[in-house]
Each structure stands twice: as structure tokens, then as C-alpha cells.
Scaffold this active site. Structure first.
Site, short mmCIF file in Angstrom:
data_model
loop_
_atom_site.label_atom_id
_atom_site.label_comp_id
_atom_site.label_asym_id
_atom_site.label_seq_id
_atom_site.Cartn_x
_atom_site.Cartn_y
_atom_site.Cartn_z
N HIS A 194 -2.30 -4.06 0.61
CA HIS A 194 -2.85 -3.39 -0.57
C HIS A 194 -4.15 -2.68 -0.17
O HIS A 194 -5.00 -3.27 0.50
CB HIS A 194 -3.10 -4.45 -1.64
CG HIS A 194 -3.54 -3.92 -2.97
ND1 HIS A 194 -4.74 -3.27 -3.14
CD2 HIS A 194 -2.94 -3.94 -4.18
CE1 HIS A 194 -4.85 -2.91 -4.41
NE2 HIS A 194 -3.77 -3.30 -5.06
N LYS A 250 4.17 2.86 -4.06
CA LYS A 250 3.44 2.87 -5.32
C LYS A 250 2.81 4.27 -5.48
O LYS A 250 2.85 5.09 -4.58
CB LYS A 250 2.36 1.79 -5.33
CG LYS A 250 2.93 0.37 -5.39
CD LYS A 250 3.23 -0.10 -6.81
CE LYS A 250 1.95 -0.54 -7.50
NZ LYS A 250 2.21 -1.00 -8.88
N ASP A 267 -3.55 6.97 -6.87
CA ASP A 267 -4.53 6.57 -7.88
C ASP A 267 -5.90 6.93 -7.32
O ASP A 267 -6.21 6.61 -6.17
CB ASP A 267 -4.41 5.05 -8.13
CG ASP A 267 -5.47 4.50 -9.10
OD1 ASP A 267 -6.51 5.16 -9.31
OD2 ASP A 267 -5.26 3.39 -9.63
#
Lengths: 340, 533
Positions: free
Chosen positions: B322, B373, B376
Site C-alpha cells: 500500500h 486500485k 487518488d
């Protein structure tokens, strides 16, 4: 009059108001309800009171602000002090979690509960199985909302460790999620953990990026096949490619052992236009060819990536081309030295 | 469908295109006039997101126009803008799978959401010659000032994380060049009641001490600086509290009885070095393992355990890689020692760089936090902030030849490993709330908040500057434990075509502490000068 102020049950407690300091920055205009409840919480915490009414109070505060780690930790210590029903607490926590998808604290609270519960079921395999099933059911509900929820997955890893769930059922349950979305990288990550940290055969403490000689060949083979099958479904999905590299590293196998497979997605004819169905295959082959000392082929693959198939990462691919040449020169020099 | 992708040569043609456009501009279709053209053409109606095909075609038309003199002096504003932007940022990825799953569906939606912004089609916006809008500096400044004023009741959800807001706002305002000295006094009186006598700060008055708010408050105090601000921290109590959080496996719990994770490792390391705390472990620490055990024992090894098979870092061992945790890991290692020593010693660098590089997507051009993902804005820092550290790791230490001279890399610099242009485009085109509200955001469909404002600006800052890790001369000046993070210096990055206007360059933020350059050095020097508590 506030909820607690008018309640005879709380008559003996003098709430402690919040000291925000003068002209506090980013001061929150609490509702009266929240401010009052927090005042009573500060008071019971100061008195180190652990009682049924503290459970009610913390439940009330959590319903207004579930992201309050102090309240959660104090609630956990109260539950343990009272020897309260942990399973009942778990089912209440389920509802809170479903309403607060992104919450951190709930999952730690849950771990504390399971740590506390575990000794009472650890000697009964049936009880463990039943408990594991109900936990997995609940996580499945959470995954229906967000199949990549980081906290749920971290909790899942904890649970596998705690209850020794390195099982066929656990692998099947991951496969179900991957059948729904083969791009669910959280599921791929979890699979890697379950397969390569299985205490039945893995080396304790072996790092995720290092070779583990104790992993049986058939496990490595099975996982290679698993990632390949998924890759055929969507060759540009990076998850199984990363997984494949991870498996080969764990198994101490060369990337070049999968050259043919990666070649399925990459056709570079001597003349004419190449046909690339996966940039990750091209990346993989670049490493295969570097490994085999085919520097020019590797360089061409990296050039194609930077100029055509993955241009946003051009600087990275160019850097790889640079290291290729450095390695080439070092290897070349080594040969020259040997020749002398 | 797949698109015919043009090769590297296009890149040069794009530059050429801009010149062609400049001459076109003289005839009335300049970017500054495009606003008028836009409203004449579209009125005030909001433009629908164009399909990527349309943008790609628009690009092709302009390529043609280079070779043929333009026939129509007033070409459509839409075409004019799209032409300024390289097709990498206006067209769909060259390889796309047919299989549709939830991940691919929301990825597709995100691309469609970003394309109009990246293509210079945002209604009412003005663009520079590169098709990039200005930084709405004043609006973002107002947004952050407002975030420190009284907050309405729904902010109760932030009641346990409110100290972050002090840090986000102060770091963001400093990055935007705003004088924040007015906040020194209010910050001091705000955080005093949040400190616990048992060491550390909680989320608010009466809350348990926790490493995250403590990190936020220590950094906020370092930003405002000054004796009164720094002296309010009870360093002896802090040291004892950290010792209580230290775990036998080398990591740190975030609060007593709380979870152990990589945020804890990074936050603890920041606090120890900035406050110049002793590293010796008192005997009552849960991690005391005999003489010689310190707060740092096993910490780097613990961080290493968080590197995953993908190459990135997870929040705790065995979880998924992550972006936010990659920064925590690298920054933590760079507190424990020099980047070119610590990083190769403890982590698999090629796998990390590969994973980190894969976080940047096209056409969006921003970073995502995990494989498969979405992009962002906050990863502009969490992922973007890893690059200066890794570049310094690969470059090795620079040597400052003379006072005031720019540092020289010992060997040839690796240059940029990611697309700075891409990141800057994503930030300026997609992350700005350009309405009166101001502030920066995750992506166009999201509202701005102070968290994203801080970390998007931090990402913009690192994309606009080049950091050097310098040889040890400065370390000896600093002395004491954990002196490595005080050896960084920086300069404006000038390695490629600058797509933003110079007035949109923001201030510098330290690559490890993420506070304005100089603040960490001053804080550390202040505490070091005290000698003991």
C-alpha cells in the site's frame, strides 16, 4: 437536561468538561449529547470505573463517533474486567463495522476480543471451526460492500495466524472472491500469505521477497498454474503477474522457466508490427532476457514499453535499460578478465 | 478497442505542436482567448465528458494542422486545448482487456471522469500553453485557514484525529508560501491540554496518547517553531511513553494496548530524532531484553518484514502492499541511517521500484495506492514522496563543494524515475477544487479536504524540486543519534520541459519529515543544544 444529568443511575458521577484551551484551533462544535457523554466518560476513566453502565456509555459514544480509539480501548478493558460475554460483543461489533466501513478501531477491538476468547476454545477443534466459519461469514458480508477493505483483510490475516486457518477452505474462499473479480489484488495478497506462510512446510520468518527452500515443489507448481490460469482471463491484469514473480522467487526458480508462457502474449517478429497483449508480459520477458544475457532483446522490450505500451513509466523503463547496460558492461569486463 | 499508439517521436512533435499553436494564437485562438471562445461556443453549460476517441481524434487533427496552414483562423477551443496536451494524457491505455469486473469498471469510470480535466476541457478554466491550469493559490490558502476555524458538529468524526488538522493546514499553508506565525500562540494553547502527563499527546483533551496525533502535533509545533512552542513538549515523559510502546519484535504500538503497525514505526522514529531523545530503553519497557537494548533495536528489521512479494510495503507484516506504508517504511529507514546504506541493506530495491513505478497510470497520470486500485491525489505524496528518497538512494551522497553552491552527485544522477509531468498534470488538472471553496482533492468527483490539500501539495512540491542527500559533513555538525535526516538539501528541478508557470511553484518540504525545509533542522538543533532533558 442531558441524558445522564437527569438519570439517577449517574447521580454519583460529576462529569469532567473538555479543556480545549483558549481560542482553540479547529474546535469542533459538538452536539450537547456528545459533549455530555464525553464529560461522563472522562469522569469514569479518571475513576478507573469498569461497570455495566460504562458499557452503555461507550456504546452511546461509539454510535455518535465510531473513530474514537480511546473509547474503544476503554470499552475493551471494561469488557475484560467484567468478564462480559465476548460473543455478544462480537455480534454488536458486526453491526457497527457494517455501518462504518473505513473504521480502523473496530478491527483492533475485534482482535482484542478474539485474543481474549481464544483460550476458552483453543482445545476444541469443533469450536474453533465454528467460530472461524462465523467470522468468515461476517467478512464475506463486509467484502460485499468493499472487497478490498484493508482493515478487514489485515484482520483476516490475523485470524488465519491465530486460528491456524492455513486450510483448503481458506484457499477456496479466496478463489470465490477471485472468481467474482480476478483483479482483486487484496485477495491475491492474502493467498500469497496463506500459501507461503503455512507453518506445515514454510520456513518460519522467511521474508516475502526471498527464496524459501522448504516450500514443496508441488506447491510452487500449483501456484504457478493458478496464476497462469488467471492471466489467460485478462492478460493485462497485473495481479497474477506480480503473484507469479512472487511464487518463482519463493521457489527459487528462474523467470526464464516461464518464458514460453509470457511469450503467449508477446509477438515481436523480425519484420513488421509486433503484437503485444500484455505490457506485464513484456516487462516479464525483459527480465527473462536480461537473466539469459540477451541484452539487446531485453533492451528492445524495455524500449517498446517506454515508447509505446507503458509510456507514463518511460523514465522507469529507461532506467532499467541503463542498468541493463551497466550489467552488460560488468559481465563483459568479467569475460575480458577471464580471457586474460 | 485498441488505439494505434504513436511512439516516442510524437513526444517531440508535441513540443513542435505547441509552437504551431503559439503562432496560431496570434490569429485569435490563443489559450488566453480560449475562455471567450469556450463561452461563445458552449455558453455556460457544463461540458459533458468527451469520449477518449473524440480527444484522440482532436489530437490527430492538430497533428495535421502542423503540416498544413490552418484554413480556419478560429478553430474550436476544444481542439485548441486538446492539442496542447500530449496524447498520452488524453487517450485510453494502449492495451485493455475485454473481461469486465468491478475493478475494471470503476477504473474505466475514473478515466472518463479525469479525461475532460486532463484534456483542458474543464468549463470556465484558463490554461497555459501546455494545457495546464494555474494553481489556485489564494483559494487553497483560504480553504486551509478556514479548516482551522471552528468546525460544525459533523466533524465529531474527527474528534480523535483533530491534531492532524493542525499539521495538514500548517504544512499546506507553508507550502503555499503563507506566513503562519499568527498560529503560534493559538497552537500552543490548543495542544497544551492535549498532552498527557504520562507522555505523548492524544486526539484531544482527556484522550489516551497515540503516536499519530503526537506526530501531527510535534510536526505542527516544529513548523511554528520558537522556544515556547518546543518547550511545551514534555520530552522525558515522551521518552518513557515511547519505551512503553516499543515491542519485543522491534516495532511500536500506536498507543498502549493499541495496534502495532508501520505508522507507529515511522511516527516514533520522527519523534525520537526531532526531539533528540535518548534511545536507551528503561528496564520497565515491554521490549527490554537486556543491557544495550534501545528504542531502535530491531526496528529496521521490523520494517523489512513489511515488504511484500509485490515489492511495496504493507501496514504490518503479511498484509497487502500500500502506497502510504511505502513512504512510512522508506522515511523510517532514512531516519535510522543514510538512504544509500539503509535501503539496499534492508529491502529489495528493484522490486520496490518496479511496484512503485506501476502506481502511476495513464491517462490519469496520478498515482494509485495499490495494484488495481484507483488514482487518488493523496498518493501524490505517499507514493510521490518515495521518489526523492529512492533517487537519493540510487545516486549516493552528493558533496557540497562550497557554501551556497548546489550539491554535486558523487556519480551521475539517475534523474527522475517517474513522470513528474504526469503527476503535475494530475494535480493541477484533476485535484484542484477551482471554485470559491478551494482546496485539493482525491479526484474530480470528490470534495476537497485538508488531508488531501496537504498531501497533494506535498506531491506537487516534490515533483517541482530535486533533493540531494549530502555527505556526512553536516552530520558531524549535528552530532548525536539519528543525524542522517538532517543532510538533505534541494533545488528547483529543471530536468525537463516545465509545464507549469513559475508562479505556480510551491515551497519545499523535507523528504523525511514533510515539513518546510529548515524547520526540522532548527527543531533538532534546539533540543540538541539543551543537552539532556
Amino acid at each position: 437536561m442531558g441524558k445522564y444529568e437527569g438519570d439517577p443511575e449517574w447521580d454519583d458521577v460529576v462529569p469532567i468538561p473538555q479543556d480545549d484551551g483558549e481560542g482553540a484551533l479547529a474546535q469542533i462544535a459538538y452536539t450537547d449529547e456528545y459533549a455530555e457523554a464525553m464529560g461522563y466518560l472522562r469522569a469514569v476513566m479518571a475513576a478507573k470505573e469498569h461497570s455495566e453502565r460504562v458499557l452503555d456509555l461507550t456504546e452511546h459514544i461509539i454510535s455518535m463517533n465510531a473513530a474514537h480509539y480511546t473509547v474503544w480501548l476503554y470499552r475493551a478493558s471494561t469488557i475484560f474486567a467484567l468478564n462480559a460475554d465476548v460473543e455478544q460483543e462480537l455480534s454488536w461489533v458486526n453491526d457497527v463495522a457494517l455501518d462504518n466501513q473505513k473504521n480502523y478501531q473496530i478491527w483492533h477491538h475485534r482482535q482484542l476480543l478474539v485474543d481474549h476468547l481464544y483460550p476458552s476454545i483453543s482445545s476444541d477443534p469443533n469450536a474453533i471451526r465454528k467460530f472461524a466459519e462465523s467470522e468468515v461469514d461476517f467478512m464475506t458480508q463486509m467484502f460485499d460492500e468493499d472487497a478490498k477493505n484493508y482493515h478487514v483483510w489485515s484482520y483476516r490475516q490475523y485470524l488465519v495466524r491465530k486460528l491456524n486457518l492455513f486450510t483448503e477452505a481458506e484457499l477456496k474462499s479466496i478463489e470465490t472472491l477471485l472468481r467474482i473479480d480476478v483483479r482483486n489484488n487484496s485477495a491475491w495478497s492474502h493467498r500469497f500469505y496463506v500459501v507461503f506462510s503455512d507453518p506445515k512446510y514454510s520456513t518460519p520468518g522467511s521474508h516475502a521477497t526471498e527464496y524459501d527452500p522448504k516450500i514443496p515443489d508441488e506447491i510452487i507448481d500449483r501456484e504457478i498454474e493458478f496464476s497462469k490460469a488467471a492471466t489467460f482471463e485478462a492478460p493485462q491484469n497485473q495481479s497474477p503477474w506480480n503473484y507469479l514473480r512472487g511464487v518463482l522467487r519463493k521457489g527459487g526458480r528462474k523467470l526464464s522457466s516461464q518464458e514460453c508462457f509470457a511469450g503467449e502474449f508477446v509477438k515481436i517478429p523480425e519484420n513488421g508490427e509486433e503484437d503485444i497483449r500484455s505490457s506485464h508480459a513484456l516487462d516479464f520477458l525483459a527480465d527473462v532476457w536480461a537473466e539469459e544475457g540477451k541484452v539487446e532483446k531485453a533492451d528492445e522490450a524495455l524500449r517498446l514499453l517506454g515508447d509505446k505500451y507503458d509510456r507514463i513509466r518511460k523514465n522507469y523503463w529507461d532506467w532499467r535499460r541503463g542498468t541493463l547496460k551497466e550489467e552488460g558492461i560488468t559481465k563483459g569486463l568479467a569475460k575480458v578478465e577471464l580471457a586474460h | 478497442m485498441t488505439f494505434v499508439v504513436k511512439g516516442q517521436k510524437d513526444r517531440h512533435r508535441v513540443v513542435f505542436k505547441r509552437r504551431a499553436m503559439a503562432s496560431l494564437g496570434a490569429r485569435g485562438a490563443s489559450s488566453s482567448a480560449s475562455n471567450l471562445v469556450d463561452s461563445a461556443l458552449h455558453g455556460n453549460t457544463r461540458l459533458q465528458p468527451s469520449s477518449a476517441e473524440a480527444s484522440a481524434q482532436a489530437g490527430d487533427e492538430v497533428v495535421d494542422s502542423i503540416f498544413r496552414p490552418p484554413i480556419f483562423p478560429t478553430m474550436s477551443a476544444r481542439t485548441a486545448r486538446a492539442s496542447m496536451v500530449p496524447d498520452l494524457f488524453t487517450s485510453l491505455p494502449p492495451i485493455r482487456d475485454l473481461l469486465n469486473t468491478q475493478s475494471s469498471q470503476i477504473q474505466e469510470e475514473t478515466i472518463q471522469e479525469c479525461l475532460p480535466f486532463l484534456s483542458g476541457l474543464e468549463p470556465g478554466a484558463t490554461y497555459n500553453d501546455h494545457g495546464v491550469p494555474h494553481l489556485e493559490r489564494n483559494r487553497h490558502i483560504q480553504f486551509l485557514h478556514k479548516s482551522l476555524k471552528k468546525l460544525p458538529a459533523p466533524y465529531v468524526a474527527a474528534d480523535a484525529s483533530r491534531p492532524w488538522m493542525f499539521y495538514w493546514a500548517l504544512a499546506g499553508l507553508s507550502t503555499l508560501g503563507e506566513d503562519i506565525s499568527q498560529y503560534r500562540e493559538p497552537l500552543i494553547s490548543t495542544v497544551r491540554p492535549i498532552q498527557n502527563a504520562t507522555g505523548g499527546f492524544g486526539g484531544g483533551n482527556g484522550q489516551m496518547s497515540h503516536l499519530a496525533p503526537t506526530y501531527g502535533i510535534v510536526l505542527a509545533l516544529a513548523i511554528v517553531g520558537g522556544e515556547e512552542a518546543l518547550d511545551l513538549i514534555d520530552r522525558r515523559a515522551m521518552w518513557k511513553w515511547l519505551a512503553a510502546l516499543k515491542q519485543p519484535d522491534g516495532g511500536f504500538q500506536v498507543c498502549v494496548g493499541g495496534e502495532e503497525d508501520i505508522r507507529g514505526a515511522y511516527c516514533a522514529a520522527v519523534i525520537i530524532t526531532l526531539l533528540d531523545l535518548p534511545v536507551e530503553l528503561p528496564r520497565d519497557s515491554p521490549a527490554w531484553s537486556g543491557e544495550g537494548a534501545t528504542l531502535l533495536t530491531g526496528l529496521a528489521e521490523w520494517v523489512r518484514r513489511c515488504q511484500t512479494f509485490e515489492g511495496g510495503f504493507s501496514g504490518l507484516p503479511d498484509a497487502e502492499a500500500h502506497g502510504a506504508y511505502a513512504f512510512c517504511a522508506l522515511a523510517c529507514l532514512c531516519i535510522l541511517g543514510d538512504p544509500h546504506v539503509m535501503i539496499p541493506k534492508y529491502i529489495d530495491v528493484p522490486r520496490l521500484i518496479s511496484w512503485l513505478s506501476a502506481r502511476q497510470y495513464a491517462p490519469e497520470a496520478g498515482f494509485s495506492g495499490r495494484t488495481n486500485k484507483l488514482v487518488d491525489g493523496c498518493y501524490s505524496h505517499w507514493v510521490g514522496g518515495c521518489w526523492p528518497i529512492l533517487e537519493a538512494c540510487l545516486d549516493g551522497p552528493s558533496r557540497i563543494l562550497a557554501v551556497g553552491a548546489s550539491p554535486r552527485a558523487a556519480t551521475h544522477s539517475v534523474g527522475s524515475l517517474y513522470s513528474r509531468e504526469g503527476l503535475i498534470r494530475y494535480i493541477l488538472c484533476c485535484c484542484q477544487d477551482r471554485t470559491k471553496r478551494g482546496g485539493l482533492r482525491d479526484k474530480p468527483s470528490h470534495s476537497s479536504d485538508s488531508y488531501h490539500t496537504c498531501y497533494v501539495l506535498a506531491g506537487l512540491s516534490s515533483a517541482q524540486h530535486k533533493w540531494h542527500f549530502n555527505t556526512a559533513e553536516t552530520k558531524t555538525e549535528m552530532g548525536g543519534n539519528l543525524a542522517s535526516p538532517y543532510q538533505w538539501t534541494c533545488e528547483p528541478f529543471d530536468g525537463e520541459v516545465q509545464i507549469y508557470n513559475e508562479e505556480d511553484r510551491v515551497g519545499t518540504l523535507h523528504p523525511v519529515f514533510v515539513i518546510p525545509e529548515g524547520a526540522a533542522e532548527q527543531t533538532r538543533a534546539y533540543f540538541a543544544s539543551k543537552g539532556g532533558f
